[in-house]
Design an enzyme around this catalytic site. Structure first.
Site, PDB file in Angstrom:
ATOM      1  N   ARG A  29     -10.847  -1.848  -0.905  1.00 30.59           N
ATOM      2  CA  ARG A  29      -9.404  -1.808  -0.649  1.00 30.59           C
ATOM      3  C   ARG A  29      -8.781  -0.573  -1.327  1.00 30.59           C
ATOM      4  NH1 ARG A  29      -4.827  -1.277  -3.449  1.00 30.59           N
ATOM      5  NH2 ARG A  29      -5.708  -2.574  -5.094  1.00 30.59           N
ATOM      6  N   ASP A  30      -8.675  -0.598  -2.648  1.00 30.75           N
ATOM      7  CA  ASP A  30      -8.025   0.508  -3.357  1.00 30.75           C
ATOM      8  C   ASP A  30      -8.824   1.792  -3.167  1.00 30.75           C
ATOM      9  OD1 ASP A  30      -6.313   1.905  -4.993  1.00 30.75           O
ATOM     10  OD2 ASP A  30      -6.480   0.552  -6.703  1.00 30.75           O
ATOM     11  N   HIS A 221      -6.325  -2.638 -14.744  1.00 33.22           N
ATOM     12  CA  HIS A 221      -6.618  -1.874 -13.523  1.00 33.22           C
ATOM     13  C   HIS A 221      -6.285  -0.410 -13.830  1.00 33.22           C
ATOM     14  CE1 HIS A 221      -6.426  -1.583  -8.965  1.00 33.22           C
ATOM     15  NE2 HIS A 221      -5.760  -0.491  -9.311  1.00 33.22           N
ATOM     16  N   HIS A 223      -6.717   3.664 -13.230  1.00 35.37           N
ATOM     17  CA  HIS A 223      -7.183   4.820 -12.452  1.00 35.37           C
ATOM     18  C   HIS A 223      -7.585   5.886 -13.475  1.00 35.37           C
ATOM     19  CE1 HIS A 223      -6.049   3.691  -8.245  1.00 35.37           C
ATOM     20  NE2 HIS A 223      -5.490   2.715  -8.934  1.00 35.37           N
ATOM     21  N   CYS A 254      -3.447   5.667  -4.535  1.00 37.97           N
ATOM     22  CA  CYS A 254      -2.457   4.999  -3.704  1.00 37.97           C
ATOM     23  C   CYS A 254      -1.735   6.063  -2.891  1.00 37.97           C
ATOM     24  CB  CYS A 254      -1.474   4.223  -4.591  1.00 37.97           C
ATOM     25  SG  CYS A 254      -0.129   3.492  -3.652  1.00 37.97           S
ATOM     26  N   ASN A 263     -10.037   5.294  -8.862  1.00 40.15           N
ATOM     27  CA  ASN A 263     -10.089   4.181  -9.817  1.00 40.15           C
ATOM     28  C   ASN A 263     -11.196   4.456 -10.822  1.00 40.15           C
ATOM     29  OD1 ASN A 263      -9.072   2.801  -7.180  1.00 40.15           O
ATOM     30  ND2 ASN A 263      -8.670   1.324  -8.789  1.00 40.15           N
TER      31      ASN A 263
HETATM   32  P1  HMG Z   1       8.878  -1.981   6.195  1.00 41.97           P
HETATM   33  O1  HMG Z   1       8.829  -0.836   7.168  1.00 41.97           O
HETATM   34  O2  HMG Z   1       9.945  -1.958   5.185  1.00 41.97           O
HETATM   35  O3  HMG Z   1       8.898  -3.406   6.865  1.00 41.97           O
HETATM   36  O4  HMG Z   1       7.470  -2.058   5.479  1.00 41.97           O
HETATM   37  P2  HMG Z   1       9.415  -4.020   8.191  1.00 41.97           P
HETATM   38  O5  HMG Z   1       9.536  -5.465   7.944  1.00 41.97           O
HETATM   39  O6  HMG Z   1      10.621  -3.260   8.677  1.00 41.97           O
HETATM   40  O7  HMG Z   1       8.198  -3.777   9.210  1.00 41.97           O
HETATM   41  C1  HMG Z   1       7.872  -2.511   9.737  1.00 41.97           C
HETATM   42  C2  HMG Z   1       6.709  -2.694  10.688  1.00 41.97           C
HETATM   43  O8  HMG Z   1       5.571  -3.171   9.995  1.00 41.97           O
HETATM   44  C3  HMG Z   1       6.990  -3.728  11.779  1.00 41.97           C
HETATM   45  O9  HMG Z   1       6.250  -3.344  12.919  1.00 41.97           O
HETATM   46  C4  HMG Z   1       6.390  -4.980  11.200  1.00 41.97           C
HETATM   47  O10 HMG Z   1       6.021  -5.922  12.186  1.00 41.97           O
HETATM   48  C5  HMG Z   1       5.171  -4.457  10.512  1.00 41.97           C
HETATM   49  P3  HMG Z   1       6.952  -2.549  14.131  1.00 41.97           P
HETATM   50  O11 HMG Z   1       8.056  -3.449  14.594  1.00 41.97           O
HETATM   51  O12 HMG Z   1       7.462  -1.250  13.561  1.00 41.97           O
HETATM   52  O13 HMG Z   1       5.844  -2.367  15.100  1.00 41.97           O
HETATM   53  N1  HMG Z   1       4.716  -5.257   9.386  1.00 41.97           N
HETATM   54  C6  HMG Z   1       3.422  -5.544   9.170  1.00 41.97           C
HETATM   55  N2  HMG Z   1       2.300  -5.219   9.825  1.00 41.97           N
HETATM   56  C7  HMG Z   1       1.153  -5.676   9.338  1.00 41.97           C
HETATM   57  N3  HMG Z   1       1.056  -6.414   8.210  1.00 41.97           N
HETATM   58  C8  HMG Z   1       2.149  -6.745   7.523  1.00 41.97           C
HETATM   59  C9  HMG Z   1       3.402  -6.314   8.000  1.00 41.97           C
HETATM   60  N4  HMG Z   1       4.660  -6.474   7.569  1.00 41.97           N
HETATM   61  C10 HMG Z   1       5.447  -5.823   8.416  1.00 41.97           C
HETATM   62  N5  HMG Z   1       2.036  -7.479   6.406  1.00 41.97           N
HETATM   63  C11 HMG Z   1       5.712  -3.170   4.264  1.00 41.97           C
HETATM   64  C12 HMG Z   1       7.211  -3.033   4.485  1.00 41.97           C
HETATM   65  C13 HMG Z   1       5.505  -3.972   3.007  1.00 41.97           C
HETATM   66  C14 HMG Z   1       5.108  -3.854   5.458  1.00 41.97           C
HETATM   67  C15 HMG Z   1       5.133  -1.737   4.127  1.00 41.97           C
HETATM   68  O14 HMG Z   1       5.858  -1.055   3.154  1.00 41.97           O
HETATM   69  C16 HMG Z   1       3.678  -1.754   3.708  1.00 41.97           C
HETATM   70  O15 HMG Z   1       2.817  -2.185   4.450  1.00 41.97           O
HETATM   71  N6  HMG Z   1       3.372  -1.255   2.479  1.00 41.97           N
HETATM   72  C17 HMG Z   1       2.031  -1.299   1.932  1.00 41.97           C
HETATM   73  C18 HMG Z   1       1.786  -0.129   1.045  1.00 41.97           C
HETATM   74  C19 HMG Z   1       0.407  -0.223   0.464  1.00 41.97           C
HETATM   75  O16 HMG Z   1      -0.485  -0.896   0.982  1.00 41.97           O
HETATM   76  N7  HMG Z   1       0.194   0.495  -0.668  1.00 41.97           N
HETATM   77  C20 HMG Z   1      -1.064   0.536  -1.328  1.00 41.97           C
HETATM   78  C21 HMG Z   1      -1.434  -0.747  -2.014  1.00 41.97           C
HETATM   79  S1  HMG Z   1      -0.658  -0.977  -3.601  1.00 41.97           S
HETATM   80  C22 HMG Z   1      -1.684  -0.150  -4.723  1.00 41.97           C
HETATM   81  O17 HMG Z   1      -2.549   0.573  -4.327  1.00 41.97           O
HETATM   82  C23 HMG Z   1      -1.510  -0.403  -6.182  1.00 41.97           C
HETATM   83  C24 HMG Z   1      -2.612  -1.306  -6.779  1.00 41.97           C
HETATM   84  O18 HMG Z   1      -3.893  -0.770  -6.544  1.00 41.97           O
HETATM   85  C25 HMG Z   1      -2.406  -1.452  -8.291  1.00 41.97           C
HETATM   86  C26 HMG Z   1      -2.226  -0.099  -9.004  1.00 41.97           C
HETATM   87  O19 HMG Z   1      -3.096   0.771  -8.925  1.00 41.97           O
HETATM   88  O20 HMG Z   1      -1.171   0.039  -9.605  1.00 41.97           O
HETATM   89  C27 HMG Z   1      -2.554  -2.696  -6.170  1.00 41.97           C
HETATM   90 MG    MG Z   2      -4.839   0.816  -7.767  1.00 42.97          MG
END
Ligand code: HMG
Ligand code: MG
Length: 311
Positions: A29-30, A221, A223, A254, A263
């Site tokens: 994933r990450d 966690h 990086h 990210c 990571n």
């Molecule tokens: P948004 O644009 O604000 O949301 O995104 P929305 O509700 O307006 O939806 C936009 C579109 O996304 C729509 O589709 C929804 O249906 C769809 P459209 O009408 O445009 O065709 N949608 C989805 N599709 C699939 N799965 C879903 C979903 N929800 C809505 N669950 C949202 C908000 C949260 C969806 C967006 O910002 C997003 O997906 N963000 C994810 C970002 C991400 O994955 N970042 C990396 C992970 S975090 C990380 O790495 C940190 C970590 O490792 C810890 C660390 O290192 O600190 C965990």
């Molecule tokens: Mg991370």
């Protein structure tokens, strides 16, 4: 024999003896979410299988986020469905109720929710304030818990933010505590999203956090952007932490955290722990084989130091 009394409220518990660490493998994933090459469902599933073959028992299998935001994690449902293995945990990242429903339909038994200790990062990452992210969690986490799912909670930017710089340890602890006490997460993963933290900060954040969240529920966690991840792990172990996240090969970052490199590499972590006489259940040789397979698919040398040094 009478049991040792519970520590007085507000006093940290004594850390468990350091004989074993639970590694949480976040590579699929990450590790992959920031790669230029988006891998197929088949390759991602085979990578997870190889990691399980290497003895990893918790492998984050994908993310049910918007494919527009993170195309590398598209089709995580198909990846999860392909991996059939008993007795292991395959958590998946879920940002909102839609993601929860999709994960549940794909057979997930563990989800990970995520928020941050800094507003600007959260806004860029999930288009929501910290407060709004808690409101989103309230829409599905109680239901997930009632359905018997395990829920992990990530807090990003606990040691620094790519947009705001310094993050107050008190703020990081406050968000972590809320995720545990209010949302009801089973485990809190304290994140150094961009790899800026140093061991003194780890002592400060974890030292404060373990007064309000039981130490056995705290994971770290890191990086490794600036080469401090292993030193930070040692600091966390010193505080009593026994759960450490890492990614095979040291991939990762990210997409919404500029400057975030890989990571902490699982090979480097496992090598250090085994050398210190701490068990992980991981077969380092098989892990190297899994990472070399990934390396071939990604077409670049992966940053893990152990991987580079391994025969
Ligand atoms: P948004 O644009 O604000 O949301 O995104 P929305 O509700 O307006 O939806 C936009 C579109 O996304 C729509 O589709 C929804 O249906 C769809 P459209 O009408 O445009 O065709 N949608 C989805 N599709 C699939 N799965 C879903 C979903 N929800 C809505 N669950 C949202 C908000 C949260 C969806 C967006 O910002 C997003 O997906 N963000 C994810 C970002 C991400 O994955 N970042 C990396 C992970 S975090 C990380 O790495 C940190 C970590 O490792 C810890 C660390 O290192 O600190 C965990
Ligand atoms: Mg991370």
């Amino acid at each position: 024999m009478t049991e040792a009394p519970e520590p007085a409220p507000g006093r940290p518990r004594k850390p468990a003896l350091l004989t074993r660490v639970q590694v949480v493998e976040v590579g699929p994933r990450d590790g992959l979410q920031n790669e230029r090459t988006a891998l197929t469902v088949e390759i991602r599933a085979a990578f997870i299988e190889a990691l399980l073959d290497a003895g990893l028992t918790v492998v984050e299998a994908g993310a049910f986020v918007s494919a527009k935001w993170v195309p590398q994690m598209a089709d995580s449902a198909a990846v999860l469905r392909r991996v059939k293995r008993d007795g292991v945990r395959l958590p998946v990242l879920v940002p909102n109720r839609r993601g929860y429903e999709d994960a549940l339909a794909a057979g997930a038994t563990e989800i990970s929710v995520f928020t941050a200790a800094s507003e600007s990062f959260n806004q860029k990452n999930i288009n929501a304030s910290i407060e709004d992210s808690f409101a989103r969690f309230a829409l599905f986490v109680p239901e997930a818990k009632a359905a018997g799912l395990r829920v992990r909670g990530y807090v990003s930017t606990c040691f620094g933010c790519p947009y705001e710089g310094v993050v107050d340890a008190k703020k990081a602890v406050e968000v972590c505590e809320r995720l545990f006490a209010q949302v009801g997460c089973d485990e809190i993963s304290v994140g150094d999203t961009i790899g800026v933290g140093v061991p003194t900060q780890v002592h400060e954040v974890i030292g404060r956090l373990k007064r309000v969240v039981p130490i056995e529920k705290i994971a770290v966690h890191f990086h490794d952007t600036r080469g401090t991840a292993l030193a930070n792990v040692l600091a966390a172990l010193g505080e009593g932490v026994r759960i450490v996240d890492s990614a095979a090969g040291g991939t990762g970052g990210c997409p919404y955290a500029p400057g975030a490199a890989g990571n902490l590499a699982t090979e480097d972590l496992v090598y250090m722990l085994h050398g210190m006489g701490i068990a992980t259940g991981v077969d380092l040789h098989k892990l190297v084989v899994a990472s070399r397979g990934l390396q071939a698919h990604l077409g670049r040398e992966l940053p893990s130091r152990y991987l580079q040094a391994a025969p």
